[in-house]
Write a protein that holds these residues in place. Structure first.
Motif, short mmCIF file in Angstrom:
data_model
loop_
_atom_site.label_atom_id
_atom_site.label_comp_id
_atom_site.label_asym_id
_atom_site.label_seq_id
_atom_site.Cartn_x
_atom_site.Cartn_y
_atom_site.Cartn_z
N LEU A 143 0.84 -1.19 0.00
CA LEU A 143 0.00 0.00 0.00
C LEU A 143 0.88 1.24 0.00
N THR A 144 0.43 2.28 -0.69
CA THR A 144 1.18 3.53 -0.72
C THR A 144 1.04 4.28 0.59
N PHE A 145 -0.20 4.39 1.07
CA PHE A 145 -0.44 5.06 2.35
C PHE A 145 -1.77 4.58 2.91
N GLY A 146 -2.05 4.97 4.14
CA GLY A 146 -3.29 4.56 4.78
C GLY A 146 -3.90 5.68 5.58
N LEU A 147 -5.19 5.53 5.89
CA LEU A 147 -5.91 6.45 6.75
C LEU A 147 -6.42 5.65 7.95
N VAL A 148 -6.03 6.08 9.15
CA VAL A 148 -6.33 5.31 10.36
C VAL A 148 -6.97 6.21 11.42
N GLU A 149 -7.57 5.57 12.42
CA GLU A 149 -8.37 6.28 13.41
C GLU A 149 -7.64 6.56 14.72
N ALA A 150 -6.41 6.13 14.84
CA ALA A 150 -5.67 6.34 16.08
C ALA A 150 -4.19 6.55 15.74
N PRO A 151 -3.45 7.25 16.59
CA PRO A 151 -2.03 7.49 16.31
C PRO A 151 -1.24 6.19 16.20
#
Length: 303
Positions: A143-151
Motif C-alpha cells: 500500500l502507498t499510504f493509509g488512513l487510520v483512526e488512532a495514532p
C-alpha cells in the motif's frame, strides 16, 4: 556527473536505517543498486560518507555534514508536491490506499465522489481493514499510504492528522434518555452498552476519555463486544444497549429516525484521523493530491 535528489534520498535512507540492506528493502531497490548510488555520491563530493565495518555503518564527518541538507531536500520535495497538487486537475494516475473501518465505510465513500468529479482521471483502489493490517501492508510496500483512526507509533512511519471526528452517545430512537435535554454520564451508565471490540479505534477513544475522567471501566455494563460498527448499530436499534460511535457512522440511521445521538454533559469524545506512510517513501502525486483535497476542502458539506 550532476548531483540529484534520488541520490540524496538514498543517502538519507541509508543513514536512517543504519545499513545498505535496510535501505534497499525500504526503497524497494537491490542492495548493489543502493551501494552504487552511494559510491557515485561519494565520488561527486570526493569524500567518504560512511564508515563501513562488518557489523554496522556510521556516518563520517562529511556524511554528518550532508545529512541535514539531504533531510531538507526531502522536506522541500514533499512541500513542492503539496503546493503543486492543487493545479493537477488533468492528472492521470492510480490512487491506492488502505483505510480503517470507520473511515473506509462511512467517511471515504462520501468524499470519493466529489474527489472524482474534481480529478476525473485518477482511479481509486481502496482496501478497508484494521489499522494493524494497514501498517503491515505499508511496511511491505503493498500500500502507498493509509488512513487510520488512532495514532501510530512506529519509527519508520510518518503520521499526519487530516480530519477531526466526534463520537456521540447512540440510543434507540424511542429510548427514554433521548427525551432528555441533558444527559449526564451517570444517566448513561445506568444502562447496558454494546461496544466495538478491544483494539478498535472507536473503543480506544471511548476508553481513554473515560479513564481520563477517573472512571473505572469495570463499572461499565458491557453487554456485547462486536467486530463492526454496523453490528453495533443493529444491536442498539434492537434496544440491546447504548453505544458510543462516530457521528459520521450514524448519519443514515438518524435521518431515518431509527437511532438518536446525544452528547454527554461535560464530555467530548474527540479524535483525529491520520494519514500514514513510510518515511523513506515519497508519496506519488495522486496521493498528495488526495490528502491536499482532504485538508483544504470544507468536508462538512459531504459528511
Amino acid at each position: 556527473m550532476a548531483l540529484n535528489f534520488h541520490q540524496l534520498h538514498i543517502f538519507y535512507t541509508v543513514s536512517e536505517k543504519g545499513s545498505f540492506s535496510g535501505a534497499a528493502q525500504a526503497l524497494h531497490m537491490t542492495q548493489p543498486a543502493v551501494t552504487m548510488q552511494i559510491q557515485s555520491l561519494e565520488d561527486y563530493f570526493g569524500a567518504k560518507l560512511f564508515l563501513r565495518t562488518t557489523k554496522k555503518i556510521e556516518l563520517t564527518e562529511a556524511g554528518r555534514a550532508l545529512l541535514p541538507f539531504a533531510k531538507r531536500s526531502i522536506e522541500l520535495m514533499r512541500e513542492t508536491e503539496t503546493g503543486m497538487s492543487r493545479f493537477t486537475h488533468m492528472l492521470e494516475g492510480r490512487l491506492q490506499l488502505g483505510a480503517s473501518l470507520t473511515i473506509g465505510e462511512y467517511i471515504l465513500p462520501r468524499l470519493l465522489g466529489p474527489f472524482g468529479q474534481e480529478f476525473p482521471h485518477i482511479s481509486v483502489s481502496l482496501k478497508v481493514m484494521n489499522t494493524a493490517q494497514i501498517l503491515e501492508e505499508i511496511m511491505q510496500h503493498q500500500l502507498t499510504f493509509g488512513l487510520v483512526e488512532a495514532p501510530i507509533e512506529h519509527p519508520d512511519v510518518l503520521m499526519d492528522p487530516v480530519l477531526s471526528d466526534e463520537l456521540l452517545l447512540v440510543l434507540p430512537a424511542g429510548h427514554e434518555l433521548a427525551q432528555k435535554e441533558e444527559i449526564t454520564l451517570e444517566d448513561a451508565l445506568r444502562y447496558p452498552f454494546v461496544v466495538r471490540e478491544k483494539g478498535s479505534g472507536t473503543r480506544r477513544v471511548m476508553e481513554e476519555e473515560l479513564l481520563r475522567r477517573g472512571m473505572d471501566l469495570s463499572d461499565m455494563k458491557i453487554l456485547m463486544e462486536l467486530g463492526s460498527t454496523g453490528a453495533v448499530k443493529s444491536a442498539v436499534e434492537a434496544n440491546l444497549g447504548l453505544s458510543i460511535l462516530s457521528q459520521s457512522s450514524i448519519k443514515h440511521e438518524r435521518a431515518l429516525g431509527v437511532l438518536a445521538a446525544r452528547s454527554i454533559e461535560g464530555i467530548r469524545f474527540m479524535r483525529s484521523f491520520y494519514s500514514i506512510h513510510l518515511k523513506s517513501a515519497l508519496l506519488p502525486i495522486s496521493a498528495v493530491t488526495f490528502l491536499t483535497f482532504m485538508k483544504e476542502r470544507d468536508l462538512k458539506q459531504w459528511l
